[in-house]
Scaffold this motif. Sequence first.
Motif, short mmCIF file in Angstrom:
data_model
loop_
_atom_site.label_atom_id
_atom_site.label_comp_id
_atom_site.label_asym_id
_atom_site.label_seq_id
_atom_site.Cartn_x
_atom_site.Cartn_y
_atom_site.Cartn_z
N LYS A 264 8.02 -5.44 -12.45
CA LYS A 264 8.85 -6.47 -11.80
C LYS A 264 9.33 -5.93 -10.46
O LYS A 264 9.70 -4.77 -10.33
N GLN A 265 9.29 -6.82 -9.48
CA GLN A 265 9.77 -6.42 -8.17
C GLN A 265 10.53 -7.56 -7.53
O GLN A 265 10.30 -8.73 -7.84
N ASP B 171 9.43 -15.11 1.97
CA ASP B 171 8.11 -15.25 1.40
C ASP B 171 7.40 -13.90 1.29
O ASP B 171 6.26 -13.75 1.67
N ARG B 172 8.14 -12.91 0.81
CA ARG B 172 7.50 -11.61 0.62
C ARG B 172 8.24 -10.80 -0.46
O ARG B 172 9.42 -11.00 -0.72
N PHE B 173 7.48 -9.89 -1.06
CA PHE B 173 8.12 -8.92 -1.95
C PHE B 173 8.88 -7.93 -1.09
O PHE B 173 8.45 -7.60 0.02
N LEU B 174 10.00 -7.46 -1.61
CA LEU B 174 10.82 -6.53 -0.83
C LEU B 174 10.78 -5.13 -1.44
O LEU B 174 11.09 -4.96 -2.63
N PRO B 175 10.43 -4.13 -0.67
CA PRO B 175 10.60 -2.76 -1.14
C PRO B 175 12.08 -2.52 -1.44
O PRO B 175 12.94 -3.16 -0.83
N ASP B 176 12.36 -1.59 -2.32
CA ASP B 176 13.73 -1.38 -2.79
C ASP B 176 14.74 -1.26 -1.65
O ASP B 176 15.84 -1.77 -1.70
N ARG B 177 14.34 -0.53 -0.62
CA ARG B 177 15.31 -0.26 0.43
C ARG B 177 15.60 -1.47 1.32
O ARG B 177 16.49 -1.42 2.13
N ASP C 194 2.11 -5.50 -2.08
CA ASP C 194 1.99 -6.93 -1.80
C ASP C 194 2.31 -7.19 -0.33
O ASP C 194 3.41 -7.61 0.01
N LEU C 195 1.37 -6.88 0.52
CA LEU C 195 1.55 -7.10 1.95
C LEU C 195 0.29 -7.76 2.49
O LEU C 195 -0.74 -7.78 1.82
N LYS C 196 0.41 -8.25 3.71
CA LYS C 196 -0.77 -8.84 4.33
C LYS C 196 -1.47 -7.83 5.22
O LYS C 196 -2.68 -7.82 5.38
#
Length: 561
Positions: free
Chosen positions: A123-124, A131-137, A235-237
């Motif tokens: 899970k992230q 409209d994007r997944f976010l890295p933790d920081r 999950d990046l473009k």
Amino acid sequence: MARILITSALPYINGIKHLGNLVGSMLPADVYARFRRQTGDEVLYICATDEHGTPAELAALAIGQSVQAYCDEQHEVQKRAGDQFGLSFDHFGRTSRDENYILTQHFAAKLQENGFVEKRTEKQVFSIADDRFLPDRYVEGTCPICAYEKARGDQCDNCGRLLDPTDLKDPYSSVSGSKDIELRDTTHLYLLQEKLQAPVETWVEDHADVWPALTLSIARKWLKEGLRDRAITRDLKWGVPLGDAFGPEMANKVFYVWFDAPIGYIAATKEKYDEWESWWREDKGAEDVSYVQFMGKDNVAFHTVSFPCTIFGSEEPWKKVDTLKSLNWLTWYGGKFSTSEKRGIFMDQALEILPADYWRWYLMANAPESDDTSFTLEGFAQTVNKDLADVLGNFVNRVTRFCKSKFGEEVPDGGEVGPVEEKLFAELDTRIASYTENLHAMEFRKACADLRAIWAAGNEYMQEAAPWTAFKEDPAKAAIGVRVGLNLIKLFGVLSHPIVPFTSEKLLAIFGTTDTSWPTGPAAEILTSLPAGTSFTPPDVLFKKIEDSQVEEWKETFGAP
RNA sequence: UGCGGGAUGGAGCAGUCCGGUAGCUCGUCAGGCUCAUAACCUGAAGGUCAUAGGUUCAAAUCCUAUUCCCGCACCCA
């Protein structure tokens, strides 16, 4: 003749690099590359910009550019700064080029074939507004422990506690500030590093005798804790696409920047050289290559452990690093240089103030080899004024000016070698040997101390030979003093080339030569290479001194504490 | 918290692995030289080697504990 492959850590695309980045990898690599070329070895020095990942995407977004355009521009900026600093890359490539896509996909395919990758779902945090997944920081919120309101999802900067994004109260996206975020399932490819621990460990221990202490202790630390399986996709473009090799649900993902970046060393070579495999494949001619990597200490684990996992997992005979020179940090008055906060001096700004050799000399003479080293403008001015202007520059000036006024613009004839010359030769024989040895060993601070002592030996010699006194009674005695002095200038030109190449060029130009071949014979012979009658052109003052007022001004400009 | 690196005259560093009179550069002070960018050359002063214990004939160096600085470990690169 040895074949030497040299790489320096790839500078991230996100803006021009500061002096700390420069001295941490690219500059020492350049010094070493130049030296090995001078000794007649076949050198290939490769670097590239590391262009993928979230920061590049966000930086482009922030200024309304496409990532591609942003990277195109930044790559040129970095390339130009490197050129101006005299970084003698044989090729400065890009990780966003086709060659890297193909090779990265190749490695991933091999790893899958050999059973070293698997898919895992986790899970992230996903930001709907962005409209994007976010890295933790990139998730911020209120710290559950100390109630600090700007804690990041990886760590709270106020209390120092390590966090998960889900620990935060009132979390929001630091990209847009939106609170419209949620946890979503996402599937990633994991590199099974646990399975690769054994070969990597054996390989590291095989190098225990040749790697520097810092490198070895960092590598051992990671191995001792046990390698963990690592996600190698994101999950990046913007990045190397997975393509259809890993199933339709993976097709829109890219490889993690740390997976593709080191492959970039190989890909950058391929960008320029058809015979790239003769440097990188032990089954195709690279078995006699000696590979040296330069990097800051933060990068060591990736190069001694993570990237070797990729290589071992491929089960192909790729060239692996033989010698790994790792450096500590250069600090800005004891604090951090920071690209994101623009603290410190950056490569482009440095060159606006002074020529490259001023910086090259100071940085190498004070390279952070054993510990973090503090950069201060005061120390910089002092070192440069003393070493470059007083010791080296003034020597060149006094010898050429004196010769011109008494003998004219050619190397004078006459005189015999006496005890004063013998003493100089003995000193130089020792010093040149030590300098050469230290450059081979990549002990840069010590090498610079040797070079400085060699320059100083010139001044000591002139003081004793005192041709200005001898000239009145015995012009032939003055002539040999001046002839040796002029020969010293040429020798300084050759020996200085790895550290201060632009100055080296000027010194050699005095005698109309560009030959930088490393001296091998005894000093007595080296110092007769310029025969009597050779004409020369006295140069302008080589180094202008830095004034106290300039130091004050720069401290203001760059926000020195 | 755990793990790594570090702490040496006013400043920056070497020496620590393989214990044996503490070394280099800058700065300071004195002298010399006068060709040179008020430069260069010579000499001097200045350190109980972070702290506290221990081993030893002998410790900056080996051992133990403590203090302080930096980095890494999660995420980013």
